[in-house]
Scaffold this motif. Structure first.
Motif, short mmCIF file in Angstrom:
data_model
loop_
_atom_site.label_atom_id
_atom_site.label_comp_id
_atom_site.label_asym_id
_atom_site.label_seq_id
_atom_site.Cartn_x
_atom_site.Cartn_y
_atom_site.Cartn_z
N THR A 66 -3.95 12.19 5.23
CA THR A 66 -3.70 11.45 3.98
C THR A 66 -5.01 11.44 3.18
OG1 THR A 66 -4.42 9.37 4.93
CG2 THR A 66 -2.07 9.83 5.11
N TRP B 85 -7.75 9.70 5.01
CA TRP B 85 -8.44 10.53 5.99
C TRP B 85 -9.49 11.41 5.31
CZ3 TRP B 85 -10.49 13.58 9.60
CH2 TRP B 85 -10.39 13.15 10.93
N MET C 17 1.13 -1.60 10.25
CA MET C 17 0.48 -0.32 10.54
C MET C 17 -0.90 -0.58 11.14
SD MET C 17 2.71 1.90 9.81
CE MET C 17 4.10 2.29 8.73
N ILE D 23 -1.31 4.19 14.96
CA ILE D 23 -1.30 5.52 14.31
C ILE D 23 -2.51 6.33 14.77
CG2 ILE D 23 -1.33 6.69 12.06
CD1 ILE D 23 -0.20 4.09 10.83
N GLY D 24 -2.27 7.60 15.03
CA GLY D 24 -3.37 8.53 15.33
C GLY D 24 -3.79 9.25 14.07
N GLY E 177 0.50 -1.88 -4.62
CA GLY E 177 -0.83 -1.30 -4.44
C GLY E 177 -1.69 -1.93 -5.54
N ARG E 178 -2.99 -1.65 -5.54
CA ARG E 178 -3.82 -2.31 -6.56
C ARG E 178 -3.81 -1.57 -7.89
NH1 ARG E 178 -8.98 -2.00 -2.93
NH2 ARG E 178 -7.91 -0.01 -2.72
N ASN E 179 -3.70 -0.25 -7.84
CA ASN E 179 -3.85 0.57 -9.05
C ASN E 179 -2.49 0.86 -9.69
OD1 ASN E 179 -3.94 3.04 -10.61
ND2 ASN E 179 -6.04 3.26 -9.88
N SER F 262 -4.92 -8.56 -0.25
CA SER F 262 -5.92 -9.44 0.37
C SER F 262 -6.09 -10.73 -0.43
CB SER F 262 -7.26 -8.71 0.54
OG SER F 262 -7.80 -8.41 -0.72
N VAL G 234 -3.48 11.17 10.96
CA VAL G 234 -2.43 11.58 10.03
C VAL G 234 -3.11 11.99 8.73
CG1 VAL G 234 -0.44 10.79 8.70
CG2 VAL G 234 -0.69 10.07 11.07
N ALA H 210 -0.96 -1.60 3.69
CA ALA H 210 -2.17 -1.51 2.86
C ALA H 210 -3.40 -1.47 3.79
CB ALA H 210 -2.26 -2.70 1.93
N LYS I 28 -7.40 -5.50 5.95
CA LYS I 28 -6.58 -5.30 7.16
C LYS I 28 -6.01 -6.63 7.68
CE LYS I 28 -6.31 -1.77 9.10
NZ LYS I 28 -5.45 -0.59 8.88
N PHE J 287 -9.44 10.33 17.42
CA PHE J 287 -9.22 11.34 16.39
C PHE J 287 -10.48 11.76 15.66
CE2 PHE J 287 -9.06 7.69 13.73
CZ PHE J 287 -7.95 6.90 14.02
N GLY K 85 0.83 -1.21 0.00
CA GLY K 85 0.00 0.00 0.00
C GLY K 85 0.85 1.25 0.00
N ALA K 86 1.84 1.26 -0.90
CA ALA K 86 2.82 2.36 -0.85
C ALA K 86 2.69 3.32 -2.03
CB ALA K 86 4.24 1.79 -0.79
N1 LIG Z 1 -4.13 8.23 8.09
C1 LIG Z 1 -4.50 7.94 9.31
O1 LIG Z 1 -4.89 8.83 10.09
C2 LIG Z 1 -4.45 6.51 9.80
C3 LIG Z 1 -4.82 6.26 11.13
C4 LIG Z 1 -4.76 4.95 11.60
C5 LIG Z 1 -4.35 3.93 10.78
N2 LIG Z 1 -3.99 4.20 9.48
C6 LIG Z 1 -3.58 3.05 8.63
O2 LIG Z 1 -2.37 3.38 7.95
C7 LIG Z 1 -2.34 2.71 6.68
C8 LIG Z 1 -2.06 3.73 5.57
O3 LIG Z 1 -3.14 4.65 5.53
P1 LIG Z 1 -3.10 6.02 4.70
O4 LIG Z 1 -3.89 6.97 5.50
O5 LIG Z 1 -1.73 6.34 4.28
O6 LIG Z 1 -4.00 5.57 3.44
P2 LIG Z 1 -3.93 5.95 1.86
O7 LIG Z 1 -3.24 7.23 1.60
O8 LIG Z 1 -5.33 5.77 1.37
O9 LIG Z 1 -3.03 4.77 1.28
C9 LIG Z 1 -3.47 3.45 1.29
C10 LIG Z 1 -2.58 2.66 0.35
O10 LIG Z 1 -2.96 1.28 0.44
C11 LIG Z 1 -3.21 0.78 -0.87
N3 LIG Z 1 -4.18 -0.30 -0.75
C12 LIG Z 1 -5.45 -0.24 -0.28
N4 LIG Z 1 -6.02 -1.46 -0.34
C13 LIG Z 1 -5.07 -2.31 -0.83
C14 LIG Z 1 -5.05 -3.69 -1.12
N5 LIG Z 1 -6.11 -4.48 -0.93
N6 LIG Z 1 -3.90 -4.23 -1.62
C15 LIG Z 1 -2.80 -3.46 -1.83
N7 LIG Z 1 -2.77 -2.14 -1.58
C16 LIG Z 1 -3.90 -1.58 -1.08
C17 LIG Z 1 -3.67 2.00 -1.66
O11 LIG Z 1 -3.47 1.87 -3.07
P3 LIG Z 1 -4.63 1.22 -4.04
O12 LIG Z 1 -5.92 1.88 -3.64
O13 LIG Z 1 -4.19 1.53 -5.43
O14 LIG Z 1 -4.62 -0.24 -3.75
C18 LIG Z 1 -2.70 3.05 -1.10
O15 LIG Z 1 -1.45 2.94 -1.72
C19 LIG Z 1 -3.67 2.00 6.52
O16 LIG Z 1 -3.54 0.64 6.88
C20 LIG Z 1 -4.58 2.74 7.51
O17 LIG Z 1 -5.64 1.94 7.97
C21 LIG Z 1 -4.04 5.45 8.98
#
Ligand SMILES: NC(=O)c1ccc[n+]([C@@H]2O[C@H](COP(=O)([O-])OP(=O)(O)OC[C@H]3O[C@@H](n4cnc5c(N)ncnc54)[C@H](OP(=O)(O)O)[C@@H]3O)[C@@H](O)[C@H]2O)c1
Length: 268
Positions: free
Chosen positions: A192, A195, A142, A187-188, A38-40, A67, A190, A93, A116, A267, A14-15
């Motif tokens: 993105t 969010w 994460m 993580i709290g 990532g998927r896309n 998944s 953040v 991811a 997850k 949050f 998920g990078a």
């Molecule tokens: N941001 C926050 O406040 C926060 C708080 C708590 C926990 N987290 C956790 O931190 C992680 C990163 O979150 P983020 O906020 O950085 O999200 P983000 O910017 O939406 O990034 C998510 C990434 O995961 C990829 N992804 C999603 N589903 C996937 C799958 N089935 N297989 C492979 N890649 C997948 C997405 O790309 P594609 O859509 O192209 O697959 C994207 O690259 C997540 O696990 C999230 O639950 C974030």
């Protein structure tokens, strides 16, 4: 401090955006061989370009839905073929999903369990044996601060984050004898895309006082209101923790959930 990450092979799921992309950049800056997924495919190409611009480093990218066991198996096989090892696995991811037992649909639960929980199971099942062979490995999962302090507005995300924390602890005990270290980051808030897309609509629904305000104003206000440090976190602040946990400098922190939330226990 030399983190000793030079030439370590790091697979970050998920990078293509957010915290995962920032984590890939930090590992690349430290001289690791970075593989992202990532998927896309289009998003991955853009991420590769950004990492190259920011760090000067070329990373490998695979379109892979973590998944899906077969897709992960194919990706891991390709990485092993190219590098003959995987030193570091960052399970990033994922997404947030608002809702509780009463209002969430079964398909909301299923898609979150898939991304997850099964993503983590699939990658760990396939990568741990490779790390065991080399007697060196680092895994970071994460998670969310909600895995420790649940919030009923986010029952699905937080229930599954608690499962991630528990699985991380089990994994760390299982793998410690092989010099493999596994931790989670709680993580709290953040800022993105996740969010903005998954949380802000729920905030507008549940906080009538914020409903008509701009995104920027809501983020600023929630940061001040809910986070002791007074602001949202930045992806790089999570990425750098992941780098330390996965480094040669960390041989003694394992099975832990590192709280990275600016002191907050919620949050939204
Ligand atoms: N941001 C926050 O406040 C926060 C708080 C708590 C926990 N987290 C956790 O931190 C992680 C990163 O979150 P983020 O906020 O950085 O999200 P983000 O910017 O939406 O990034 C998510 C990434 O995961 C990829 N992804 C999603 N589903 C996937 C799958 N089935 N297989 C492979 N890649 C997948 C997405 O790309 P594609 O859509 O192209 O697959 C994207 O690259 C997540 O696990 C999230 O639950 C974030």
């Amino acid at each position: 401090m030399d983190l000793g990450l030079k030439n370590k092979v790091a697979f970050i799921t998920g990078a293509s955006s957010g915290i995962g992309l920032s984590t890939a950049e930090e590992f690349a800056k430290e001289g690791a061989k970075v593989i992202i997924c990532g998927r896309n495919g289009q998003k991955l190409e853009e991420a590769k370009k950004q990492i190259k611009e920011v760090t000067g480093v070329e990373v490998d990218a695979f379109a892979c839905d973590t998944s899906n066991f077969e897709q992960v198996e194919k990706t891991i096989h390709e990485i092993e073929k190219s590098y003959n090892k995987i030193d570091i696995l960052v399970n990033n991811a994922g997404k947030a999903q608002a809702g509780g037992i009463v209002d969430a649909r079964p398909e909301d639960w299923q898609s979150m369990i898939d991304v997850k929980i099964f993503s983590l199971i699939n990658t760990c099942k396939l990568v741990a044996p490779i790390m065991k062979k080399n007697r060196w490995g680092r895994i970071v999962n994460m998670s969310s601060i909600g895995g420790i302090y649940p919030n009923p507005k986010l029952t699905i995300s937080h229930g599954l984050s608690a499962a991630i924390n528990n699985l991380t602890r089990s994994l760390s005990l299982d793998l410690a004898p092989f010099n493999i270290i596994a931790n989670a980051i709680g993580i709290g808030a953040v800022r993105t895309k996740n969010w903005e897309e998954n949380m802000l609509p729920k905030v507008r629904q549940t906080r009538k006082d914020l409903a008509n305000l701009d995104d920027e104003v809501i983020i600023k206000q929630l940061g001040e209101e809910l986070t002791p440090v007074g602001r949202f976190g930045k992806p790089v602040e999570i990425a750098q923790i992941a780098c330390f946990l996965c480094s040669e400098c960390n041989g003694f922190v394992t099975g832990s959930v590192i709280e990275a939330s600016g002191g907050a226990d919620k949050f939204m």
